[in-house]
Motif scaffolding. Structure first.
Motif, PDB file in Angstrom:
ATOM      1  N   UNK A 144      -9.844   3.294 -10.765  1.00 28.78           N
ATOM      2  CA  UNK A 144     -10.363   3.873  -9.536  1.00 28.78           C
ATOM      3  C   UNK A 144      -9.219   4.367  -8.650  1.00 28.78           C
ATOM      4  N   UNK A 145      -9.532   5.227  -7.680  1.00 27.03           N
ATOM      5  CA  UNK A 145      -8.514   5.594  -6.685  1.00 27.03           C
ATOM      6  C   UNK A 145      -7.973   4.352  -5.982  1.00 27.03           C
ATOM      7  N   UNK A 146      -6.735   4.433  -5.533  1.00 26.35           N
ATOM      8  CA  UNK A 146      -6.067   3.281  -4.928  1.00 26.35           C
ATOM      9  C   UNK A 146      -6.817   2.779  -3.708  1.00 26.35           C
ATOM     10  N   UNK A 147      -6.770   1.468  -3.507  1.00 30.04           N
ATOM     11  CA  UNK A 147      -7.365   0.832  -2.348  1.00 30.04           C
ATOM     12  C   UNK A 147      -6.290   0.611  -1.286  1.00 30.04           C
ATOM     13  N   UNK A 148      -6.723   0.149  -0.119  1.00 28.16           N
ATOM     14  CA  UNK A 148      -5.780  -0.094   0.968  1.00 28.16           C
ATOM     15  C   UNK A 148      -4.681  -1.048   0.541  1.00 28.16           C
ATOM     16  N   UNK A 149      -5.032  -2.124  -0.157  1.00 26.00           N
ATOM     17  CA  UNK A 149      -3.990  -3.094  -0.511  1.00 26.00           C
ATOM     18  C   UNK A 149      -2.971  -2.515  -1.480  1.00 26.00           C
ATOM     19  N   UNK A 150      -3.387  -1.555  -2.323  1.00 21.57           N
ATOM     20  CA  UNK A 150      -2.434  -0.880  -3.205  1.00 21.57           C
ATOM     21  C   UNK A 150      -1.426  -0.078  -2.393  1.00 21.57           C
ATOM     22  N   UNK A 151      -1.940   0.738  -1.467  1.00 24.56           N
ATOM     23  CA  UNK A 151      -1.061   1.614  -0.693  1.00 24.56           C
ATOM     24  C   UNK A 151      -0.210   0.818   0.285  1.00 24.56           C
ATOM     25  N   UNK A 152      -0.741  -0.282   0.808  1.00 19.36           N
ATOM     26  CA  UNK A 152       0.044  -1.126   1.710  1.00 19.36           C
ATOM     27  C   UNK A 152       1.217  -1.759   0.969  1.00 19.36           C
ATOM     28  N   UNK A 153       0.961  -2.280  -0.231  1.00 23.96           N
ATOM     29  CA  UNK A 153       2.040  -2.878  -1.025  1.00 23.96           C
ATOM     30  C   UNK A 153       3.052  -1.822  -1.443  1.00 23.96           C
ATOM     31  N   UNK A 154       2.566  -0.625  -1.761  1.00 22.18           N
ATOM     32  CA  UNK A 154       3.458   0.459  -2.156  1.00 22.18           C
ATOM     33  C   UNK A 154       4.349   0.884  -0.993  1.00 22.18           C
ATOM     34  N   UNK A 155       3.779   0.939   0.205  1.00 17.95           N
ATOM     35  CA  UNK A 155       4.567   1.303   1.384  1.00 17.95           C
ATOM     36  C   UNK A 155       5.646   0.272   1.651  1.00 17.95           C
ATOM     37  N   UNK A 200       7.733   6.118   2.301  1.00 15.23           N
ATOM     38  CA  UNK A 200       6.992   5.275   3.212  1.00 15.23           C
ATOM     39  C   UNK A 200       6.341   6.020   4.353  1.00 15.23           C
ATOM     40  N   UNK A 201       7.043   6.999   4.930  1.00 17.82           N
ATOM     41  CA  UNK A 201       6.497   7.730   6.072  1.00 17.82           C
ATOM     42  C   UNK A 201       5.212   8.451   5.707  1.00 17.82           C
ATOM     43  N   UNK A 202       5.206   9.160   4.593  1.00 21.15           N
ATOM     44  CA  UNK A 202       4.016   9.908   4.192  1.00 21.15           C
ATOM     45  C   UNK A 202       2.906   8.975   3.720  1.00 21.15           C
ATOM     46  N   UNK A 203       3.276   7.890   3.085  1.00 22.88           N
ATOM     47  CA  UNK A 203       2.260   6.911   2.675  1.00 22.88           C
ATOM     48  C   UNK A 203       1.539   6.336   3.888  1.00 22.88           C
ATOM     49  N   UNK A 204       2.282   6.048   4.955  1.00 21.15           N
ATOM     50  CA  UNK A 204       1.672   5.531   6.179  1.00 21.15           C
ATOM     51  C   UNK A 204       0.695   6.549   6.751  1.00 21.15           C
ATOM     52  N   UNK A 205       1.125   7.798   6.861  1.00 25.55           N
ATOM     53  CA  UNK A 205       0.261   8.828   7.452  1.00 25.55           C
ATOM     54  C   UNK A 205      -0.988   9.049   6.601  1.00 25.55           C
ATOM     55  N   UNK A 209       0.060  -3.440   8.396  1.00 23.75           N
ATOM     56  CA  UNK A 209       0.535  -3.649   9.763  1.00 23.75           C
ATOM     57  C   UNK A 209       2.030  -3.927   9.775  1.00 23.75           C
ATOM     58  N   UNK A 210       2.483  -4.787   8.864  1.00 23.66           N
ATOM     59  CA  UNK A 210       3.909  -5.110   8.799  1.00 23.66           C
ATOM     60  C   UNK A 210       4.729  -3.865   8.479  1.00 23.66           C
ATOM     61  N   UNK A 211       4.242  -3.044   7.565  1.00 25.51           N
ATOM     62  CA  UNK A 211       4.952  -1.814   7.224  1.00 25.51           C
ATOM     63  C   UNK A 211       4.971  -0.832   8.394  1.00 25.51           C
ATOM     64  N   UNK A 212       3.872  -0.750   9.146  1.00 30.09           N
ATOM     65  CA  UNK A 212       3.853   0.107  10.336  1.00 30.09           C
ATOM     66  C   UNK A 212       4.975  -0.280  11.298  1.00 30.09           C
ATOM     67  N   UNK A 213       5.127  -1.570  11.549  1.00 30.53           N
ATOM     68  CA  UNK A 213       6.134  -2.025  12.495  1.00 30.53           C
ATOM     69  C   UNK A 213       7.546  -1.804  11.961  1.00 30.53           C
TER      70      UNK A 213
END
Length: 646
Positions: free
Chosen positions: A419-430, A462-467, A511-515
């Motif tokens: 399936x397409x990536x979930x939030x936890x996938x993209x958060x860990x990747x960031x 990381x910047x583009x992944x966050x956006x 959230x941690x990656x955002x900060x």
């Protein structure tokens, strides 16, 4: 249940006559598992697997449960009785079933977000922090290490929060608890004493008897903790744990594609733990007399078996090497030599002659991204360049195999995408991207690169992944993000994951990656969003810190003074490497060998005539120095000022 019921032809006929039967892999579809697990918990007061959920055609659940035997026993109805009862209810009392489904769906939709409505009790941050940390300490098992009783899970995120707090605030007791917990696991049966790597949990409270299943995510998180402990209080036990676990990962988890498989089963030949356990007689037949004596003493082997229920032995470490050597009347050096040779022989025998546990060959984005981060921390702890290479190679593998058609995917198995990536996938990747930048100082991990084409490049930093994540998973009604991409959900409710369980929640990790990203790139909007997420969870963290340990860890780091050490000039990247250790939680380290006016950290800080070191705290900077030695002295002085007790 698969063996007892689903593969039974008569039972399968009943299932197929009355229901449309769908089998879901919860690791591929965490959104499906989360929603229907909440339904099960709402109905029964508890959950677990196997999870059996009964849904209306529109996906709303009206009943859910866990294990049902083929015949009524254990105070449970038989599986066929459940099928007949629910089929009758659906056919004859449809209105009641619809009402139950509606109640359950509303309960699920609002359940986790109730955590955002809990107000903190403390009036200021210091009181809040004291409350949170004391509750973590109160839950600690001072006798056996870790948290809680049986079954006992690693709790790596809680230990990591204790460690960070201890280092930040000079609380040596918290550092001790983090050390004690990890050493207890390294001594126990949860750790594979011969082959390396950790099992998921132990069925007892003393880390002795594991559920022998080994999962990639547990080992990634425990490696990160081991690395931080080694950076804080160096110990050969932590170093050996890192080396042995990484050796196991490369030997038994690494796939030909370059990704790491999801896990290894607990059983082989239909018997749980058979691959890992030993009879004393078997050990004595494989080793010399001296080697056998060392193994028997050091790993608690007995003729009757130290796993009394199964009359066999699980290697664990009841005594330190020195005590064992004394008991055997040999020197520690002789003991260690015999132990090394004996371990090698036993492991070789086990690996080459026994039937291996089954393997789950899914390459899951989130779990592999966690491993990328773990490799970077292990590199910081050891200085071993091979570990940095493992991190960058795995990152490249994930981009190659899991970024297709302009988007990231949750997993691939034997070349087939999930399936397409979930939030936890993209958060860990960031977070992996930020961790890679923190050890390589290569801007591609922050802003992306175009070596895979524009689309892939835009989503590899990381910047583009966050956006991208904010745009596609963000919620205008809440600072939290949904587990699945907005507008593409066939499930009855949008799932919002907040709890840090065995894995960090997507929201806490994002959230941690955002900060962290806001500090790196001076992005105020990222900081505001991350702080809003933290603020919404303050009450829940204060009340249940063990359930939100990833949130707590990030909150501790964010509340500390904002510090950075920026190195610029020729050879800045190589020179900056010497500041990667020891563990300095909250310190941002950045390096640039060329002029860079686009990133505020480097703006007007590059001089071609030599190195410059800029040490700042809360936007106030020391006069730049020109040598690593002088920069280190400034860092040590800053640490003393932050915490006079150190």
């Amino acid at each position: 249940m698969e063996r007892e019921s689903f593969e039974d032809e008569a039972t399968a006929a009943v299932m197929n006559e009355h229901f449309v039967c769908i089998k879901v892999d919860r690791e591929e579809r965490p959104d499906v598992d989360k929603i229907y697990m909440e339904a099960c918990q709402a109905i029964n007061g508890s959950g677990g697997w196997p999870l059996n959920a009964f849904l209306l055609p529109d996906g709303r659940p009206f009943y859910a449960g866990t294990y049902y035997p083929p015949e009524a026993k254990y105070n449970r109805p038989s599986w066929r009785d459940v099928l007949h009862s629910l089929s009758t209810s659906y056919s004859e009392r449809r209105e009641e079933v619809e009402e139950q489904a509606e109640r359950l769906t509303k309960n699920i939709a609002g359940g986790e977000l109730n955590m955002l409505r809990i107000e903190p009790e403390a009036d200021d941050h210091l009181s809040w922090r004291n409350n949170v940390m004391q509750k973590l300490r109160d839950r600690y098992d001072h006798q056996h290490g870790g948290f809680g009783g049986a079954p006992k899970f690693p709790g790596s995120q809680s230990l990591e929060a204790l460690l960070a707090h201890g280092v930040l605030h000079g609380e040596t007791g918290d550092i001790y608890l983090a050390r004690h917990g990890m050493l207890a696991m390294l001594d126990g049966g949860i750790y594979d004493q011969l082959g390396g790597g950790f099992s998921r949990y132990t069925v007892d409270g003393a880390w002795r008897v594991p559920h022998f299943e080994k999962m990639l995510y547990d080992n990634a998180l425990l490696l990160r903790l081991l690395a931080k402990l080694q950076m804080t209080t160096p110990d050969e036990r932590f170093r050996d744990g890192i080396n042995e676990t990484i050796t196991w990962l490369k030997r038994e988890m690494l796939l030909p594609s370059g990704g790491y498989r999801a896990g290894l089963d607990a059983d082989s030949e239909g018997v749980e733990g058979k691959y890992y356990v030993w009879q004393q007689e078997e050990i004595e037949g494989l080793l010399s007399e001296q080697e056998a004596a060392v193994i028997i003493k050091f790993y608690g082997i007995t003729e009757a078996g130290n796993w009394a229920e199964e009359h066999t032995n699980i290697p664990y470490r009841p005594l330190p090497k020195e005590a064992c050597a004394t008991a055997l009347d040999i020197s520690v050096a002789t003991f260690e030599g015999l132990l090394t040779s004996a371990k090698s022989k036993l492991h070789t025998f086990r690996f080459e002659t026994r039937v291996h546990p089954g393997a789950d060959d899914k390459v899951i984005l989130q779990w592999n991204a966690l491993l990328v981060s773990a490799f970077t921390w292990c590199y910081r702890a050891t200085g071993d360049v091979e570990l940095l290479n493992l991190a960058t190679e795995l990152w490249d593998t994930l981009r190659t195999h899991l970024f297709k058609d302009g988007r990231w995917h949750r997993n691939y198995t034997n070349g087939h995408l999930g399936a397409p990536a979930f939030l936890d996938d993209l958060a860990a990747l960031t977070e992996a991207a930020i961790d890679l930048y923190a050890v390589t100082f290569d801007m591609k991990y922050l802003i992306g690169s175009d070596d895979l084409g524009a689309a892939a490049g835009a989503l590899s930093g990381g910047q583009q992944l966050v956006k991208y994540t904010l745009e596609n998973f963000g919620n205008n009604d809440s600072p939290m993000l949904t587990l699945r991409q907005k507008g593409k959900n066939e499930l009855p409710v949008e799932s919002v994951d907040l709890f840090d369980n065995a894995l960090p929640s997507g929201n806490s990790q994002f959230m941690h990656s955002l900060l962290r990203m806001s500090h790196l790139l001076d992005e105020q909007s990222m900081e505001e969003r991350g702080e809003a997420m933290l603020a919404a969870m303050a009450g829940s963290m204060e009340r249940y810190p063990g359930s939100f340990a990833g949130w707590v860890h990030a909150a501790l780091l964010h509340a500390a003074p904002k510090r950075e050490l920026v190195v610029t000039g020729p050879d800045a990247v190589d020179v900056a490497q010497q500041f990667l250790s020891p563990y300095r939680p909250g310190l941002l380290l950045a390096a640039a060998e060329e002029e860079n006016q686009d990133v505020s950290l480097f703006r007007n800080r590059y001089l071609a005539d030599g190195l410059r070191f800029y040490l700042c705290e809360n936007q106030v900077c020391q006069k730049p120095v020109t040598t690593a030695k002088a920069a280190l002295e400034l860092l040590e002085k800053q640490a003393t000022n932050l915490n006079p007790n150190k």
